[in-house]
Design a protein around this motif. Structure first.
Motif, PDB file in Angstrom:
ATOM      1  N   GLN A 326       0.834  -1.211   0.000  1.00 37.83           N
ATOM      2  CA  GLN A 326       0.000   0.000   0.000  1.00 37.83           C
ATOM      3  C   GLN A 326       0.870   1.264   0.000  1.00 37.83           C
ATOM      4  OE1 GLN A 326      -0.333  -2.546   2.132  1.00 37.83           O
ATOM      5  NE2 GLN A 326      -2.428  -3.344   1.912  1.00 37.83           N
ATOM      6  N   VAL A 327       1.976   1.210   0.741  1.00 42.77           N
ATOM      7  CA  VAL A 327       2.900   2.346   0.769  1.00 42.77           C
ATOM      8  C   VAL A 327       3.488   2.575  -0.617  1.00 42.77           C
ATOM      9  CG1 VAL A 327       5.138   3.139   1.638  1.00 42.77           C
ATOM     10  CG2 VAL A 327       3.472   2.126   3.206  1.00 42.77           C
ATOM     11  N   ARG A 328       3.910   1.498  -1.261  1.00 44.83           N
ATOM     12  CA  ARG A 328       4.485   1.617  -2.605  1.00 44.83           C
ATOM     13  C   ARG A 328       3.485   2.243  -3.568  1.00 44.83           C
ATOM     14  NH1 ARG A 328       5.561  -3.904  -4.308  1.00 44.83           N
ATOM     15  NH2 ARG A 328       3.286  -3.883  -4.540  1.00 44.83           N
ATOM     16  N   ASP A 329       2.223   1.811  -3.504  1.00 44.35           N
ATOM     17  CA  ASP A 329       1.209   2.377  -4.393  1.00 44.35           C
ATOM     18  C   ASP A 329       1.009   3.857  -4.119  1.00 44.35           C
ATOM     19  OD1 ASP A 329       0.889  -0.117  -5.485  1.00 44.35           O
ATOM     20  OD2 ASP A 329      -0.932  -0.615  -4.339  1.00 44.35           O
ATOM     21  N   THR A 330       1.051   4.233  -2.839  1.00 47.05           N
ATOM     22  CA  THR A 330       0.888   5.648  -2.482  1.00 47.05           C
ATOM     23  C   THR A 330       2.046   6.480  -3.014  1.00 47.05           C
ATOM     24  OG1 THR A 330      -0.342   5.108  -0.468  1.00 47.05           O
ATOM     25  CG2 THR A 330       0.723   7.272  -0.557  1.00 47.05           C
ATOM     26  N   VAL A 331       3.274   6.024  -2.790  1.00 47.41           N
ATOM     27  CA  VAL A 331       4.456   6.766  -3.235  1.00 47.41           C
ATOM     28  C   VAL A 331       4.509   6.837  -4.752  1.00 47.41           C
ATOM     29  CG1 VAL A 331       6.979   6.789  -3.256  1.00 47.41           C
ATOM     30  CG2 VAL A 331       5.763   6.228  -1.147  1.00 47.41           C
ATOM     31  N   MET A 332       4.214   5.720  -5.421  1.00 44.21           N
ATOM     32  CA  MET A 332       4.235   5.713  -6.886  1.00 44.21           C
ATOM     33  C   MET A 332       3.182   6.660  -7.449  1.00 44.21           C
ATOM     34  SD  MET A 332       6.585   3.773  -8.174  1.00 44.21           S
ATOM     35  CE  MET A 332       7.606   2.319  -7.907  1.00 44.21           C
ATOM     36  N   GLY A 333       2.038   6.724  -6.784  1.00 44.28           N
ATOM     37  CA  GLY A 333       0.955   7.559  -7.295  1.00 44.28           C
ATOM     38  C   GLY A 333       1.071   9.019  -6.922  1.00 44.28           C
ATOM     39  N   ARG A 334       1.757   9.312  -5.800  1.00 42.80           N
ATOM     40  CA  ARG A 334       1.810  10.694  -5.315  1.00 42.80           C
ATOM     41  C   ARG A 334       3.178  11.359  -5.458  1.00 42.80           C
ATOM     42  NH1 ARG A 334      -3.656  11.429  -5.053  1.00 42.80           N
ATOM     43  NH2 ARG A 334      -4.641  10.016  -3.550  1.00 42.80           N
ATOM     44  N   CYS A 335       4.229  10.563  -5.610  1.00 41.81           N
ATOM     45  CA  CYS A 335       5.580  11.127  -5.537  1.00 41.81           C
ATOM     46  C   CYS A 335       6.458  10.839  -6.753  1.00 41.81           C
ATOM     47  CB  CYS A 335       6.313  10.600  -4.295  1.00 41.81           C
ATOM     48  SG  CYS A 335       5.372  10.687  -2.755  1.00 41.81           S
ATOM     49  N   SER A 336       6.288   9.685  -7.375  1.00 41.80           N
ATOM     50  CA  SER A 336       7.263   9.235  -8.372  1.00 41.80           C
ATOM     51  C   SER A 336       7.201  10.005  -9.685  1.00 41.80           C
ATOM     52  CB  SER A 336       7.082   7.743  -8.647  1.00 41.80           C
ATOM     53  OG  SER A 336       5.815   7.491  -9.223  1.00 41.80           O
ATOM     54  N   MET A 337       6.149  10.771  -9.909  1.00 41.21           N
ATOM     55  CA  MET A 337       6.126  11.569 -11.141  1.00 41.21           C
ATOM     56  C   MET A 337       7.234  12.636 -11.147  1.00 41.21           C
ATOM     57  SD  MET A 337       3.729  12.361  -8.805  1.00 41.21           S
ATOM     58  CE  MET A 337       2.323  11.484  -9.461  1.00 41.21           C
ATOM     59  N   CYS A 338       7.709  13.003  -9.976  1.00 40.83           N
ATOM     60  CA  CYS A 338       8.867  13.909  -9.873  1.00 40.83           C
ATOM     61  C   CYS A 338      10.123  13.144  -9.463  1.00 40.83           C
ATOM     62  CB  CYS A 338       8.599  15.013  -8.845  1.00 40.83           C
ATOM     63  SG  CYS A 338       7.301  16.169  -9.307  1.00 40.83           S
ATOM     64  N   HIS A 339       9.965  12.246  -8.505  1.00 38.52           N
ATOM     65  CA  HIS A 339      11.110  11.517  -7.957  1.00 38.52           C
ATOM     66  C   HIS A 339      11.351  10.220  -8.734  1.00 38.52           C
ATOM     67  CE1 HIS A 339      11.851  14.092  -4.463  1.00 38.52           C
ATOM     68  NE2 HIS A 339      10.545  14.225  -4.377  1.00 38.52           N
ATOM     69  N   SER A 340      11.767  10.367  -9.986  1.00 37.51           N
ATOM     70  CA  SER A 340      12.075   9.219 -10.826  1.00 37.51           C
ATOM     71  C   SER A 340      13.247   9.569 -11.729  1.00 37.51           C
ATOM     72  CB  SER A 340      10.861   8.814 -11.668  1.00 37.51           C
ATOM     73  OG  SER A 340      10.490   9.870 -12.545  1.00 37.51           O
ATOM     74  N   ALA A 341      13.786   8.551 -12.394  1.00 34.14           N
ATOM     75  CA  ALA A 341      14.939   8.791 -13.273  1.00 34.14           C
ATOM     76  C   ALA A 341      14.600   9.780 -14.373  1.00 34.14           C
ATOM     77  CB  ALA A 341      15.419   7.473 -13.856  1.00 34.14           C
ATOM     78  N   GLU A 342      13.366   9.712 -14.893  1.00 37.89           N
ATOM     79  CA  GLU A 342      12.904  10.641 -15.925  1.00 37.89           C
ATOM     80  C   GLU A 342      11.571  11.224 -15.478  1.00 37.89           C
ATOM     81  OE1 GLU A 342      12.785   8.677 -19.667  1.00 37.89           O
ATOM     82  OE2 GLU A 342      14.935   8.236 -19.702  1.00 37.89           O
ATOM     83  N   PRO A 343      11.586  12.295 -14.684  1.00 34.84           N
ATOM     84  CA  PRO A 343      10.352  12.873 -14.143  1.00 34.84           C
ATOM     85  C   PRO A 343       9.352  13.221 -15.245  1.00 34.84           C
ATOM     86  CG  PRO A 343      12.271  13.844 -13.092  1.00 34.84           C
ATOM     87  CD  PRO A 343      12.783  13.033 -14.242  1.00 34.84           C
TER      88      PRO A 343
END
Length: 409
Positions: A326-343
């Motif tokens: 559930q944490v992974r889904d939250t972070v992927m959905g709320r944070c990873s659009m900026c915090h990724s190799a290619e934002p």
């Protein structure tokens, strides 16, 4: 009290003290350099006076005189400018211990660069700061001391070598921080080990009725001038951990080397103006060109790796937590659009602070930061642009606190 919350506030307090003392040190340093360069000399000056200046500030007038060696008699009241320097270095070292030594596995050590244990990494850090002063002091006491330009060129070569060397020892963020600490150690040691001791010798000679040695003042003046030219690059390096485009790209050490040239150019401009020695506008053009080169160096395609990405050895408990999916889904959905190799977020070129949250391992590695930024506080996402809910924030808090008790030290 939550240990991590306490540690975060301790870091904040040390950083605040460091900034306060640095402002005091830099402010007094810049003021005295400007004062020294702007002194007026005329035949009516009293014996021993090298120059004077009338200044107005805060509704009052100040009449300042400088004695090149020392006055004929010891004044009753003498103010020493030294504690600003001492506390700036001490508070900076405390901050280094809190952030980089205590958090060495995440912030100091990059196992793709140099796979060492935490104690070894800390010893390398401490040794580099000490060796830097020893090399610098030896050069300043050598025959090169009589040739300011040659001395500065060689010292710049040492700094460039250290910039390159640090990027082969630590994370990019830690490399910049250490280059700043390396330079700041030289600056503070100049005050502690030469400038103040020389001034004390002058005072002792005055009290004893002796004529002070003019070489003491000349040596102190040279070291003070070095400090003046090194200040602006150190400020940049201390702020650089907020900008992965500077610290975490392929040519980061070249960027650091160019920053030192820019800092010298800026100080040359202001020093020239204060000394009424012209108005070298070319320094601004040169600095602008260097900054454009720095921007280009930071965007070389191979460099866009998203910063120093490694998995902490203590990440397993956070990945093994029952609520991690559930944490992974939250972070992927709320944070990873900026915090990724290619934002994917418009306007974001690299993950903020070089932090990526686009794999299970990296999410677990940055568990404490996720907890602080998006759980215990509402700092992230900025302005809650991705609409993270209170329930999701509570989930992040529960995940971190639950897994922390099982984390391997």
């Amino acid at each position: 009290m939550d240990y991590l919350i306490f540690w975060e506030w301790l870091s904040f307090a040390a950083r605040w003290l460091h900034v306060i003392t640095a402002i005091a040190w830099i402010g007094s340093s810049f003021y005295f350099i400007a004062l020294d360069l702007g002194l007026r000399r005329h035949p009516k000056l009293a014996p021993g006076v090298n120059g004077e200046e009338w200044q107005v500030h805060g509704g009052g007038f100040y009449h300042i005189q400088k004695y090149m060696v020392a006055p004929a008699h010891m004044p009753e009241h003498l103010i020493w400018f030294k504690w600003e320097s001492y506390f700036t270095w001490l508070s900076g070292f405390v901050l280094l211990c809190i952030v980089y030594y205590a958090g060495a596995d995440l912030y100091l050590i990059d196992r793709d660069v140099l796979d060492v244990s935490t104690p070894v990494a800390i010893l390398i850090s401490l040794a580099s700061l000490s060796v830097g002063w020893l090399i610098y002091d030896a050069l300043c006491r050598s025959p090169l001391a009589a040739h300011d330009t040659a001395l500065m060129v060689i010292l710049y070569g040492v700094i460039v070598f250290m910039a390159w060397g640090y990027t082969h020892l630590f994370t990019g963020r830690a490399a910049f921080l250490h280059l700043g600490a390396f330079t700041a150690t030289i600056m503070s040691a100049n005050v502690f080990l030469l400038i103040i001791p020389n001034q004390k010798k002058v005072v002792a000679d005055l009290i004893a009725g002796k004529n002070p040695d003019p070489k003491l003042g000349k040596q102190a003046k040279q070291r003070s001038t070095h400090n003046n030219y090194l200040t602006l690059p150190v400020i940049f390096l201390m702020l650089s951990n907020h900008y992965p485009l500077a610290t975490s790209t392929q040519f980061n050490w070249v960027i650091a080397a160019l920053i030192f040239i820019m800092g010298v150019l800026m100080r040359h401009y202001f020093n020239s103006r204060h000394a009424n020695a012209g108005n070298p506008h070319w320094t601004w053009l040169a600095s602008t060109i260097l900054f454009i080169v720095i921007i280009w160096l930071s965007t070389v395609p191979k460099a866009l790796t998203g910063g120093d990405q490694k998995v902490s050895r203590g990440a397993e408990p956070f990945m093994n937590a029952a609520n991690f999916p559930q944490v992974r889904d939250t972070v992927m959905g709320r944070c990873s659009m900026c915090h990724s190799a290619e934002p994917s977020w418009e306007g974001i070129m690299m993950p903020p602070k070089g932090v990526r949250l686009d794999t299970d391992e990296l999410i677990a590695t940055h568990a404490s930061e996720i907890y602080l930024q998006a759980g215990a506080s509402h700092a992230m996402p900025p302005g809650n642009l991705t609409r993270i809910t209170d329930e999701e924030r509570a989930l992040l808090v529960s995940w971190y606190r639950g897994a922390r008790t099982e984390r391997v030290p």
